[in-house]
Design an enzyme around this catalytic site. Structure first.
Site, short mmCIF file in Angstrom:
data_model
loop_
_atom_site.label_atom_id
_atom_site.label_comp_id
_atom_site.label_asym_id
_atom_site.label_seq_id
_atom_site.Cartn_x
_atom_site.Cartn_y
_atom_site.Cartn_z
N ARG A 153 -3.79 0.41 1.55
CA ARG A 153 -3.41 0.77 2.91
C ARG A 153 -2.05 0.25 3.34
O ARG A 153 -1.57 0.61 4.40
CB ARG A 153 -4.45 0.32 3.94
CG ARG A 153 -5.79 0.97 3.76
CD ARG A 153 -6.68 0.81 4.96
NE ARG A 153 -6.11 1.46 6.13
CZ ARG A 153 -6.82 1.86 7.16
NH1 ARG A 153 -8.11 1.65 7.20
NH2 ARG A 153 -6.23 2.45 8.19
N ASP A 154 -1.39 -0.57 2.57
CA ASP A 154 -0.07 -1.05 2.97
C ASP A 154 0.81 -1.26 1.73
O ASP A 154 1.51 -2.27 1.63
CB ASP A 154 -0.20 -2.34 3.77
CG ASP A 154 1.06 -2.64 4.60
OD1 ASP A 154 1.84 -1.71 4.86
OD2 ASP A 154 1.26 -3.81 4.97
N LEU A 155 0.76 -0.32 0.82
CA LEU A 155 1.56 -0.44 -0.41
C LEU A 155 3.03 -0.19 -0.07
O LEU A 155 3.39 0.88 0.41
CB LEU A 155 1.08 0.57 -1.45
CG LEU A 155 1.70 0.41 -2.84
CD1 LEU A 155 1.20 -0.87 -3.50
CD2 LEU A 155 1.37 1.62 -3.70
N ASN A 159 5.12 -5.77 -0.83
CA ASN A 159 3.79 -6.13 -1.28
C ASN A 159 3.61 -5.92 -2.78
O ASN A 159 2.47 -5.90 -3.27
CB ASN A 159 2.73 -5.33 -0.52
CG ASN A 159 2.56 -5.81 0.91
OD1 ASN A 159 2.92 -6.93 1.23
ND2 ASN A 159 2.03 -4.96 1.76
#
Length: 283
Positions: A153-155, A159
């Site tokens: 959900r936050d690639l 990250n």
């Protein structure tokens, strides 16, 4: 006794098993931070002689009513249990969960100093073979996550941590539990693995063109006052033109950014495609 009770109570509220519970973690919150996100600040510390990264949940997130705080702690604990399920060389390893000196929950993970974001736009540019290796690693990590029915959900480049020429996906679990994606097509779009693939397409494009994403607006205002979505290929035309239609990953990136999620490849498909690309194809 009060300290022990607080520790026990927090562990119970988080739902964290003894096998990964560290209790009070020795971390100096006055030292310079090495990272900061929407949910936590990252510091370096030492655990059993090993240098580690400690992600301390922002205390302001806990400054809410009992119901909201309890819900947050439960989500945080769930995120930690998600991370616990993952043991793969392409995913940053969870070492334990505990309490920071400011009494905020924290997670301890292996320390990797650099991120893919640090490699974007730096001269001299990474050789294509090295960029390809990073992307193979990220796609493999995403394939492992999706194989376990876990969404990131936050690639994004920040990250994705890199060391010794290899990449690992970080912030698994925490981002998906506390916040939504930063790179979704439309607000309110149901999140599934195909939006992770979309984010992977953005990562690939950013790394290969050597700059952060620079899309145009996602919607355009029509004469009748309504708004219409702009196709992703048009939104990202400047970056795609900079990449070049003859680039060996051009078609793969376009497929990952397809407006119809059902027409995007799976992360396993992307991984397999990347493995078939010759690292010497740009020579």
């Amino acid at each position: 006794m009060a300290r022990f009770n607080f520790e026990t109570q927090l562990q119970e509220r988080l739902g964290v098993p003894d096998s990964i519970w560290l209790g009070f973690v020795q971390v100096d919150l006055n030292k310079p931070e090495i990272g900061r996100g929407l949910d936590a600040t990252v510091y370096t510390s030492e655990l059993e002689g090993l240098l580690v990264a400690v992600k301390v949940l922002h205390s302001i997130l806990l400054q809410q009513g009992n119901v909201g705080r309890t819900a947050l702690l439960q989500r945080f604990g769930t995120a930690c249990l998600v991370m616990r399920r993952l043991h793969h060389e392409r995913i940053v390893r969870l070492l334990g969960i505990g309490i920071a000196p400011n009494q905020s929950p924290c997670i301890v993970v292996e320390l990797i100093a650099g991120s893919l974001f640090d490699r974007i736009g730096v001269e001299p540019r990474e050789p294509f073979a090295q960029s390809l290796q990073y992307l193979v690693d990220v796609a493999e990590g995403l394939r492992i996550l999706h194989g376990k029915n876990i969404l990131h959900r936050d690639l994004k480049p920040r990250n994705i941590l890199v060391t010794a020429g290899r990449a690992k996906i970080a912030d698994v679990g925490l981002a998906r539990t506390l916040h939504g994606s930063q790179e979704s097509l439309q607000v309110g779009t149901a999140y599934d693995e195909k939006l992770d693939v979309f984010s992977l397409g953005v990562v690939m494009l950013s790394l290969l063109v050597g700059r952060p994403p620079s899309p145009t607006e996602a919607t355009v205002l029509l004469e009748n006052g309504t708004r219409r979505s702009v196709p992703e290929g048009r939104r990202r035309k400047a970056d795609l033109d900079r990449l070049g239609s003859d680039h060996p990953l051009h078609s793969l990136i376009l497929s990952c950014l397809h407006d119809n999620p059902g027409s995007r490849p799976t992360s396993a498909d992307v991984h397999m495609h990347l493995l078939q690309i010759s690292p010497h194809s740009m020579e």
